[in-house]
Scaffold this motif. Sequence first.
Motif, PDB file in Angstrom:
ATOM      1  N   LYS A 294      33.566   0.103  -7.394  1.00 28.05           N
ATOM      2  CA  LYS A 294      34.206   0.783  -8.526  1.00 28.05           C
ATOM      3  C   LYS A 294      34.787  -0.217  -9.510  1.00 28.05           C
ATOM      4  CE  LYS A 294      37.765   4.158  -9.733  1.00 28.05           C
ATOM      5  NZ  LYS A 294      38.836   5.059  -9.236  1.00 28.05           N
ATOM      6  N   SER A 295      35.378  -1.300  -9.007  1.00 30.83           N
ATOM      7  CA  SER A 295      35.966  -2.303  -9.900  1.00 30.83           C
ATOM      8  C   SER A 295      34.893  -2.982 -10.744  1.00 30.83           C
ATOM      9  CB  SER A 295      36.753  -3.342  -9.098  1.00 30.83           C
ATOM     10  OG  SER A 295      35.892  -4.198  -8.356  1.00 30.83           O
ATOM     11  N   ILE A 296      33.668  -3.027 -10.237  1.00 29.73           N
ATOM     12  CA  ILE A 296      32.564  -3.633 -10.978  1.00 29.73           C
ATOM     13  C   ILE A 296      32.000  -2.660 -12.010  1.00 29.73           C
ATOM     14  CG2 ILE A 296      30.193  -4.504 -10.780  1.00 29.73           C
ATOM     15  CD1 ILE A 296      30.996  -5.528  -7.978  1.00 29.73           C
ATOM     16  N   THR A 297      31.802  -1.418 -11.634  1.00 31.41           N
ATOM     17  CA  THR A 297      31.088  -0.456 -12.485  1.00 31.41           C
ATOM     18  C   THR A 297      31.976   0.326 -13.442  1.00 31.41           C
ATOM     19  OG1 THR A 297      31.294   1.273 -10.791  1.00 31.41           O
ATOM     20  CG2 THR A 297      29.328  -0.133 -10.702  1.00 31.41           C
ATOM     21  N   GLU A 298      33.274   0.205 -13.301  1.00 32.78           N
ATOM     22  CA  GLU A 298      34.224   1.066 -14.033  1.00 32.78           C
ATOM     23  C   GLU A 298      33.944   1.143 -15.524  1.00 32.78           C
ATOM     24  OE1 GLU A 298      39.050   1.876 -14.230  1.00 32.78           O
ATOM     25  OE2 GLU A 298      38.282  -0.023 -13.423  1.00 32.78           O
ATOM     26  N   HIS A 299      33.588   0.028 -16.150  1.00 30.23           N
ATOM     27  CA  HIS A 299      33.381   0.025 -17.603  1.00 30.23           C
ATOM     28  C   HIS A 299      31.950  -0.324 -18.002  1.00 30.23           C
ATOM     29  CE1 HIS A 299      37.636   0.646 -18.330  1.00 30.23           C
ATOM     30  NE2 HIS A 299      37.908  -0.321 -17.478  1.00 30.23           N
ATOM     31  N   LEU A 300      31.039  -0.320 -17.041  1.00 33.13           N
ATOM     32  CA  LEU A 300      29.643  -0.569 -17.379  1.00 33.13           C
ATOM     33  C   LEU A 300      28.988   0.699 -17.908  1.00 33.13           C
ATOM     34  CD1 LEU A 300      28.421  -2.763 -14.369  1.00 33.13           C
ATOM     35  CD2 LEU A 300      29.348  -3.507 -16.576  1.00 33.13           C
ATOM     36  N   SER A 301      27.915   0.522 -18.650  1.00 30.81           N
ATOM     37  CA  SER A 301      27.167   1.676 -19.145  1.00 30.81           C
ATOM     38  C   SER A 301      26.522   2.389 -17.961  1.00 30.81           C
ATOM     39  CB  SER A 301      26.081   1.215 -20.119  1.00 30.81           C
ATOM     40  OG  SER A 301      25.181   2.283 -20.375  1.00 30.81           O
ATOM     41  N   PRO A 302      26.861   3.674 -17.741  1.00 32.69           N
ATOM     42  CA  PRO A 302      26.309   4.402 -16.586  1.00 32.69           C
ATOM     43  C   PRO A 302      24.822   4.676 -16.701  1.00 32.69           C
ATOM     44  CG  PRO A 302      27.552   5.887 -17.996  1.00 32.69           C
ATOM     45  CD  PRO A 302      27.787   4.498 -18.535  1.00 32.69           C
ATOM     46  N   ARG A 303      24.265   4.532 -17.884  1.00 37.64           N
ATOM     47  CA  ARG A 303      22.822   4.765 -18.047  1.00 37.64           C
ATOM     48  C   ARG A 303      22.002   3.633 -17.432  1.00 37.64           C
ATOM     49  NH1 ARG A 303      25.000   6.232 -22.904  1.00 37.64           N
ATOM     50  NH2 ARG A 303      24.523   4.185 -23.802  1.00 37.64           N
ATOM     51  N   GLU A 304      22.599   2.442 -17.388  1.00 42.51           N
ATOM     52  CA  GLU A 304      21.860   1.291 -16.872  1.00 42.51           C
ATOM     53  C   GLU A 304      22.472   0.681 -15.614  1.00 42.51           C
ATOM     54  OE1 GLU A 304      21.008   1.809 -21.176  1.00 42.51           O
ATOM     55  OE2 GLU A 304      22.891   1.371 -20.146  1.00 42.51           O
ATOM     56  N   ALA A 305      23.535   1.286 -15.098  1.00 44.83           N
ATOM     57  CA  ALA A 305      24.160   0.803 -13.864  1.00 44.83           C
ATOM     58  C   ALA A 305      24.315   1.978 -12.907  1.00 44.83           C
ATOM     59  CB  ALA A 305      25.518   0.173 -14.155  1.00 44.83           C
ATOM     60  N   HIS A 306      23.694   1.891 -11.744  1.00 50.59           N
ATOM     61  CA  HIS A 306      23.694   3.009 -10.805  1.00 50.59           C
ATOM     62  C   HIS A 306      24.085   2.544  -9.414  1.00 50.59           C
ATOM     63  CE1 HIS A 306      21.531   5.213 -13.932  1.00 50.59           C
ATOM     64  NE2 HIS A 306      20.693   4.197 -13.999  1.00 50.59           N
ATOM     65  N   VAL A 307      24.919   3.350  -8.755  1.00 54.02           N
ATOM     66  CA  VAL A 307      25.304   3.085  -7.377  1.00 54.02           C
ATOM     67  C   VAL A 307      24.412   3.922  -6.464  1.00 54.02           C
ATOM     68  CG1 VAL A 307      27.151   3.183  -5.656  1.00 54.02           C
ATOM     69  CG2 VAL A 307      27.679   2.605  -8.048  1.00 54.02           C
ATOM     70  N   VAL A 308      23.837   3.293  -5.462  1.00 51.26           N
ATOM     71  CA  VAL A 308      22.961   3.975  -4.506  1.00 51.26           C
ATOM     72  C   VAL A 308      23.614   3.923  -3.128  1.00 51.26           C
ATOM     73  CG1 VAL A 308      20.706   3.973  -3.364  1.00 51.26           C
ATOM     74  CG2 VAL A 308      20.883   3.403  -5.802  1.00 51.26           C
ATOM     75  N   ALA A 309      23.876   5.096  -2.560  1.00 49.62           N
ATOM     76  CA  ALA A 309      24.459   5.184  -1.215  1.00 49.62           C
ATOM     77  C   ALA A 309      23.657   6.233  -0.444  1.00 49.62           C
ATOM     78  CB  ALA A 309      25.932   5.554  -1.285  1.00 49.62           C
ATOM     79  N   LEU A 310      22.551   5.829   0.118  1.00 50.97           N
ATOM     80  CA  LEU A 310      21.664   6.761   0.798  1.00 50.97           C
ATOM     81  C   LEU A 310      22.267   7.239   2.115  1.00 50.97           C
ATOM     82  CD1 LEU A 310      18.170   5.096   0.261  1.00 50.97           C
ATOM     83  CD2 LEU A 310      19.317   6.807  -1.152  1.00 50.97           C
ATOM     84  N   GLY A 311      22.036   8.505   2.433  1.00 54.74           N
ATOM     85  CA  GLY A 311      22.526   9.087   3.673  1.00 54.74           C
ATOM     86  C   GLY A 311      21.570   8.846   4.825  1.00 54.74           C
ATOM     87  N   ILE A 312      21.781   9.594   5.896  1.00 58.33           N
ATOM     88  CA  ILE A 312      20.906   9.492   7.060  1.00 58.33           C
ATOM     89  C   ILE A 312      19.496   9.917   6.654  1.00 58.33           C
ATOM     90  CG2 ILE A 312      20.461  10.396   9.380  1.00 58.33           C
ATOM     91  CD1 ILE A 312      23.500  10.846   9.611  1.00 58.33           C
ATOM     92  N   PRO A 313      18.481   9.168   7.035  1.00 59.67           N
ATOM     93  CA  PRO A 313      17.118   9.533   6.630  1.00 59.67           C
ATOM     94  C   PRO A 313      16.696  10.888   7.188  1.00 59.67           C
ATOM     95  CG  PRO A 313      17.084   7.778   8.281  1.00 59.67           C
ATOM     96  CD  PRO A 313      18.509   7.927   7.841  1.00 59.67           C
ATOM     97  N   SER A 314      15.939  11.616   6.392  1.00 54.08           N
ATOM     98  CA  SER A 314      15.400  12.903   6.829  1.00 54.08           C
ATOM     99  C   SER A 314      14.311  12.664   7.860  1.00 54.08           C
ATOM    100  CB  SER A 314      14.828  13.656   5.630  1.00 54.08           C
ATOM    101  OG  SER A 314      13.699  12.969   5.115  1.00 54.08           O
TER     102      SER A 314
END
Length: 260
Positions: free
Chosen positions: A56-76
């Motif tokens: 969050k401290s890294i992405t707080e002021h970045l453009s959300p269109r070009e910065a994405h956080v990926v947190a994948l869950g348990i695989p299906s």
Amino acid sequence: MPQLKKIEGSDANYDAELRLLQIELVKAQRQIISSGSRLLLIFEGRDTAGKDGTIKSITEHLSPREAHVVALGIPSSKESGEWYFQRYVAELPSSGEVILFNRSWYNRAGVERVMGFCTNAQYQQFMTTVNEFESLLVGSGIQIIKYYLDIDKKEQARRLESRKTDPLKQWEISPFDEQAQAKWKAYSTARDLMLKKTSSQEAPWTVVNANNKKLTHLNLIRDLLSRINYPNKNQKILVLDSGIVMHCPPLGKKQPKLAP
């Protein structure tokens, strides 16, 4: 590598320092967008080590269109039958993007290994192919920066207890919380093997002493900025604390010991 120790207190100028670093992050992102670069940040670490807050401290002021956080869950069930890296490939950065993996394919070297969620053959297959996989990504133009956030056992116990009593942290409670302490040594062993075997020349690991959250944020961002090329970089604010940020040597070099 020095043993991790708890760092007491925090910098009184944390907010001011973080703001300056976040301005640098915006400058860096503008360069990434304009140049069409691709940056992949991988965050691994102990349970409660503060990956969410650091990201969050890294992405707080970045453009959300070009910065994405990926947190994948348990695989299906379908994903479980695919090539292990397949679902992660779909999340890799495109031109001008920064992708942050909040846990990654290294689940197989950590929690899956310790908790018995993969077979020994699956674990060995991962450990013998991940460096080649990452080398292919780097060869295709993706810059990979890998961080492992580490804390000591006492601090983890304190944070786990805080999750139970703080109503704002209830969503963080996991069925694996108790196992984090009970299987502390097993996680340490898995961590050490992962760092030793997968800190490659193309994608080395950086270990961050995360006992103090504010110092973690400041120093990790400083390290990140020092590894991105962008114009008008303010080098004066990128001085690292070597007791917090520790770069792992690449394969073939003697690996220093972390705290057990």
